[in-house]
Write an enzyme that holds these catalytic residues in place. Structure first.
Site, PDB file in Angstrom:
ATOM      1  N   ASN A   9       0.870  -1.176   0.000  1.00 13.98           N
ATOM      2  CA  ASN A   9       0.000   0.000   0.000  1.00 13.98           C
ATOM      3  C   ASN A   9       0.911   1.233   0.000  1.00 13.98           C
ATOM      4  OD1 ASN A   9      -1.752   2.084   0.484  1.00 13.98           O
ATOM      5  ND2 ASN A   9      -2.379   1.405   2.528  1.00 13.98           N
ATOM      6  N   TRP A  10       1.000   1.864  -1.166  1.00 18.12           N
ATOM      7  CA  TRP A  10       1.945   2.983  -1.300  1.00 18.12           C
ATOM      8  C   TRP A  10       1.432   4.256  -0.647  1.00 18.12           C
ATOM      9  CZ3 TRP A  10       4.194   2.903  -6.998  1.00 18.12           C
ATOM     10  CH2 TRP A  10       4.772   1.652  -7.238  1.00 18.12           C
ATOM     11  N   LYS A  11       0.148   4.273  -0.286  1.00 24.39           N
ATOM     12  CA  LYS A  11      -0.480   5.480   0.289  1.00 24.39           C
ATOM     13  C   LYS A  11      -0.247   6.673  -0.648  1.00 24.39           C
ATOM     14  CE  LYS A  11      -0.107   3.280   4.732  1.00 24.39           C
ATOM     15  NZ  LYS A  11      -0.057   3.389   6.169  1.00 24.39           N
ATOM     16  N   HIS A  95      -9.395   1.260   4.946  1.00 28.42           N
ATOM     17  CA  HIS A  95      -8.138   1.487   5.671  1.00 28.42           C
ATOM     18  C   HIS A  95      -8.384   2.455   6.830  1.00 28.42           C
ATOM     19  CE1 HIS A  95      -4.037   2.650   6.564  1.00 28.42           C
ATOM     20  NE2 HIS A  95      -3.654   1.558   5.924  1.00 28.42           N
ATOM     21  N   GLU A  97      -6.777   4.888   7.835  1.00 32.49           N
ATOM     22  CA  GLU A  97      -6.566   6.304   7.487  1.00 32.49           C
ATOM     23  C   GLU A  97      -7.798   6.887   6.811  1.00 32.49           C
ATOM     24  OE1 GLU A  97      -2.838   5.625   5.471  1.00 32.49           O
ATOM     25  OE2 GLU A  97      -1.944   5.135   7.405  1.00 32.49           O
ATOM     26  N   GLU A 167      -4.942  -4.619  10.706  1.00 29.14           N
ATOM     27  CA  GLU A 167      -3.951  -3.554  10.830  1.00 29.14           C
ATOM     28  C   GLU A 167      -4.197  -2.777  12.123  1.00 29.14           C
ATOM     29  OE1 GLU A 167      -2.231  -2.615   6.634  1.00 29.14           O
ATOM     30  OE2 GLU A 167      -3.692  -1.110   7.222  1.00 29.14           O
ATOM     31  N   GLY A 173       2.917   2.685  10.615  1.00 27.70           N
ATOM     32  CA  GLY A 173       3.856   3.789  10.414  1.00 27.70           C
ATOM     33  C   GLY A 173       4.596   4.200  11.675  1.00 27.70           C
ATOM     34  N   SER A 212       3.836  -1.811  10.260  1.00 29.96           N
ATOM     35  CA  SER A 212       5.297  -1.890  10.451  1.00 29.96           C
ATOM     36  C   SER A 212       5.853  -3.285  10.166  1.00 29.96           C
ATOM     37  CB  SER A 212       5.692  -1.404  11.849  1.00 29.96           C
ATOM     38  OG  SER A 212       5.311  -0.042  12.014  1.00 29.96           O
ATOM     39  N   GLY A 233       3.122  -0.951   4.201  1.00 30.14           N
ATOM     40  CA  GLY A 233       3.159   0.483   3.904  1.00 30.14           C
ATOM     41  C   GLY A 233       4.573   0.918   3.567  1.00 30.14           C
ATOM     42  N   GLY A 234       5.255   1.497   4.533  1.00 34.26           N
ATOM     43  CA  GLY A 234       6.579   2.086   4.309  1.00 34.26           C
ATOM     44  C   GLY A 234       7.561   1.179   3.579  1.00 34.26           C
TER      45      GLY A 234
END
Ligand code: 13P
Length: 253
Positions: A9-11, A95, A97, A167, A173, A212, A233-234
């Site tokens: 997930n590149w956000k 998600h 977010e 999640e 993050g 993470s 993510g990251g």
């Protein structure tokens, strides 16, 4: 045996140049991934690059969201049919977010789920508790509510065409990962809730962990009985890290 799935997930990150580099980097290493399914979810504007660059590869791609509506006067929204038109396989739904910054409710998320399935996309339904909710002992209550949004609206059979991602919000993050035991407990709870309605669907549905996940913790997490991969993510923004996590998926296939 469920096939492991590693999805990035590149956000709201990347650019045309970065997307090209990242996809080239993942393409260069994908030949070494033999068992795990691999997918990337770039921002909407770069899906055309995924379509162009990933044709004929084993890398699937998807969106980070979609509209709950089929079409029409919904300025700024992107429909499931449009995503299908660009060759998407997956759509991330609900998600945390989006729940937080876009006030998405379980009802809206259930509508999005239905749109995805109707148009042949595989929804990745995200569920997860905040730190406050965990500390007050509400983890199961919260993830059950997130899951039930879809279960109650569409029935257990809907999970034959979907993926779940646990999640924990406090792990996203932050560099703080749920321990394998903490994650496994929640995954087992989610699978049990589905098994109460259909053991067959419970045995089939992939439940990913996200929060993470990194090359150094992926193998142990994915090694848990009810963890079938990761939503990253990251670490999905660096080809080498993402591929290392894909290898951890392979190792647990
Ligand atoms: P991080 O891997 O950056 O914690 O993000 C997880 C996530 O939110 C994936 O959807």
């Amino acid at each position: 045996m469920r096939q492991p799935l590693i999805a990035g997930n590149w956000k709201m990150n990347s650019s045309k140049a970065d997307t090209t580099d990242l996809l080239n980097g993942i393409k260069a290493g994908i030949g070494e991934i033999r068992q795990a399914a691999v997918a990337v979810c770039p921002p909407f504007p770069y899906l055309y690059l995924a379509e162009e660059m990933l044709a004929g590869t084993a890398i699937a791609y998807g969106s980070q969201d979609l509209s709950p509506e089929p079409e029409g006067a919904f300025t700024g929204q992107v429909s499931a049919a449009m995503l299908k038109d660009f060759g998407c396989t997956y759509a991330i739904i609900g998600h945390s977010e989006r729940r937080l910054f876009n006030a998405e409710t379980d009802d809206i998320i259930a509508q999005k789920y239905a749109q995805a399935v109707k148009h042949g996309l595989t929804p990745i339904l995200c569920v997860g508790e905040t730190l406050e909710e965990r500390e007050s002992g509400k983890t199961e209550e919260v993830v059950a509510k997130h899951l039930d949004g879809v279960l109650d609206a569409h029935g257990v059979e809907a999970f034959k065409q979907g993926v779940i991602a646990y999640e924990p919000v406090w792990a996203i993050g932050t560099g703080v990962t749920a321990t394998p035991e903490q994650a496994q407990d929640v995954h087992a709870f989610l699978r049990g809730r589905i098994a109460a309605k259909s053991q067959q669907v419970a045995d089939l549905v992939q439940i990913l962990y996200g929060g993470s996940m990194k090359p150094n913790n992926a193998e142990e997490l994915i090694g848990q009985t009810d963890i079938d991969g990761g939503l990253i993510g990251g670490a999905a923004l660096k080809a080498a890290d993402f591929l290392a996590i894909c290898k951890a998926g392979d190792a647990n296939a």
